[in-house]
Design a protein around this motif. Structure first.
Motif, PDB file in Angstrom:
ATOM      1  N   LEU A 154       0.836  -1.189   0.000  1.00 58.92           N
ATOM      2  CA  LEU A 154       0.000   0.000   0.000  1.00 58.92           C
ATOM      3  C   LEU A 154       0.873   1.243   0.000  1.00 58.92           C
ATOM      4  O   LEU A 154       2.108   1.135   0.019  1.00 58.92           O
ATOM      5  N   HIS A 155       0.220   2.403  -0.096  1.00 63.44           N
ATOM      6  CA  HIS A 155       0.926   3.694  -0.127  1.00 63.44           C
ATOM      7  C   HIS A 155       1.930   3.751  -1.278  1.00 63.44           C
ATOM      8  O   HIS A 155       3.093   4.100  -1.091  1.00 63.44           O
ATOM      9  N   SER A 156       1.456   3.387  -2.486  1.00 67.51           N
ATOM     10  CA  SER A 156       2.305   3.431  -3.691  1.00 67.51           C
ATOM     11  C   SER A 156       3.613   2.681  -3.480  1.00 67.51           C
ATOM     12  O   SER A 156       4.705   3.175  -3.799  1.00 67.51           O
ATOM     13  N   ASP A 174       7.632  -0.321   6.907  1.00 64.29           N
ATOM     14  CA  ASP A 174       8.166   0.695   6.007  1.00 64.29           C
ATOM     15  C   ASP A 174       9.164   0.024   5.078  1.00 64.29           C
ATOM     16  O   ASP A 174      10.141  -0.581   5.537  1.00 64.29           O
ATOM     17  N   VAL A 175       8.917   0.105   3.775  1.00 65.68           N
ATOM     18  CA  VAL A 175       9.759  -0.622   2.821  1.00 65.68           C
ATOM     19  C   VAL A 175      11.192  -0.117   2.869  1.00 65.68           C
ATOM     20  O   VAL A 175      12.152  -0.889   2.797  1.00 65.68           O
ATOM     21  N   ARG A 176      11.366   1.197   3.043  1.00 67.55           N
ATOM     22  CA  ARG A 176      12.717   1.760   3.000  1.00 67.55           C
ATOM     23  C   ARG A 176      13.571   1.277   4.171  1.00 67.55           C
ATOM     24  O   ARG A 176      14.702   0.854   4.005  1.00 67.55           O
ATOM     25  N   GLY A 199      -7.756   3.089  -1.776  1.00 63.82           N
ATOM     26  CA  GLY A 199      -6.641   3.223  -0.839  1.00 63.82           C
ATOM     27  C   GLY A 199      -7.021   3.753   0.532  1.00 63.82           C
ATOM     28  O   GLY A 199      -6.152   4.053   1.351  1.00 63.82           O
ATOM     29  N   ARG A 200      -8.337   3.867   0.823  1.00 66.93           N
ATOM     30  CA  ARG A 200      -8.757   4.475   2.093  1.00 66.93           C
ATOM     31  C   ARG A 200      -8.854   3.475   3.237  1.00 66.93           C
ATOM     32  O   ARG A 200      -8.654   3.830   4.391  1.00 66.93           O
TER      33      ARG A 200
END
Length: 343
Positions: A154-156, A174-176, A199-200
């Motif tokens: 999610l979140h692009s 968090d992907v990063r 996405g909501r």
């Protein structure tokens, strides 16, 4: 209460063992498509509107627990009990790549930009494969507290969502940084997690509860207790005013999102319902069961009051119309040539 009309679904045969996962592609220039995962080891691709069989992906040697399509429905991915995840050409049925794991792969998901594949399973490791460099070693996020049951992006593609087979809660990574940034607390293990089309919302099922979470601030928006243990739920994507559930009582139910009132109860499956998903246009929904069938149910007409409220809720979004779903291909199936079917 008014007597509810009996819904007659499209029944899709073909799998010889339980159907355990369903996934609809977004609407593409060729229409939208449905892929199913089954313990018979052969994921199947169908026309999403009609349920017509398009092809069978053959190559796994064990139960397939998860299957999905990329944004353009040009590639498929599957996760299997044969300790592998595979990428397939959705036009020809050919295996493009096989990613070997050290244990059962329970879940897989394409990133929104289609460049990455996320996998999770009994190893308790989330892996991200770069599909532009499929031979490169994957990035590993090691600290899943339990065996992974579901994964999604999610979140692009900046956040990963996962749940575990043996403990409650949904973890957001968090992907990063590769770190857990939030845990959505549930009492029972989360068996299904879906990010809404806009996405909501995050829709989850645990025990006999269906929960809706704010996908950006992570607060619990609504929680409804169901009549039995539920394994899957899906939110109507166009107006967000209804949701469907499936579970151990073999029935597929439709509820009002705002009140929790049961609007329909569809009977027809002969075993527990393992997965339910709405089409991307919201006019129908599919259910997959222990009985080996997929059933596609029409949602039925929306009354004018609902329509007005939903239109106001849709923030001016226009309806995506799909009248004629073009056949993507004539059909493919790799001949078995007498090979043994995977258990």
């Amino acid at each position: 209460m008014d007597k509810k009309k009996v819904a007659v679904p499209l029944v899709c045969h073909g799998h010889s063992r339980p159907v355990v996962d369903l996934f609809y592609s977004p609407v593409t220039p060729d229409g939208y498509f449905l892929i199913s995962a089954s313990k018979d080891s052969n994921p199947m691709l169908r026309n999403g509107e009609t349920g017509d069989w398009i092809g069978t992906f053959q190559g796994h040697k064990g139960a397939v627990w998860s299957a999905c399509l990329d944004t353009n429905a040009l590639r498929a991915a599957s996760g299997s009990a044969d300790f592998s995840a595979k990428i397939w050409d959705a036009l020809t049925g050919d295996v493009l790549h096989s990613f070997e794991h050290k244990h059962i792969v329970r879940a897989c998901a394409f990133s929104e930009d289609t460049h990455m594949l996320l996998t999770g399973g009994f190893e308790k490791i989330l892996r991200i494969y770069d599909l532009n460099r499929p031979d490169a070693a994957p990035r590993e996020i090691e600290k899943s507290p339990g065996s992974v049951r579901t994964v999604t992006w999610l979140h692009s593609d900046q956040t990963i969502l996962s749940s575990c087979t043996d403990m409650g809660g949904v973890r957001l990574w968090d992907v990063r940084s590769g770190k857990i940034v939030q845990t959505l607390e549930t009492i029972s293990p989360v068996t299904s997690a879906e990010v809404s089309q806009d996405g909501r919302f995050i829709t989850t099922t645990d025990g006999s509860s269906v929960k809706f979470w704010d996908a950006n601030h992570y607060g619990l928006v609504k929680s409804y207790n169901m009549p039995c243990a539920v394994e899957s739920a899906s939110l109507e994507p166009k107006y967000g005013n209804k949701f469907v559930t499936g579970g151990e009582d073999m029935w597929v139910r439709v509820f009002d999102f705002f009140t929790g009132e049961e609007l329909a109860c569809n009977k027809g499956h002969h075993g527990p319902v393992h997965c339910v998903r709405f089409t991307p246009v919201g006019e129908s929904y599919a259910s997959g069961s222990e009985d080996g069938t997929i059933r596609i149910w029409q949602l039925g007409p929306t009354n004018s009051d609902e329509q007005e409220a939903a239109n106001a809720n849709a923030n001016g979004k226009t309806k995506v119309g799909v009248n004629d779903v073009a056949r993507k291909i004539e059909g493919f199936q790799i001949p078995k040539d007498g090979q043994a079917e995977g258990q």
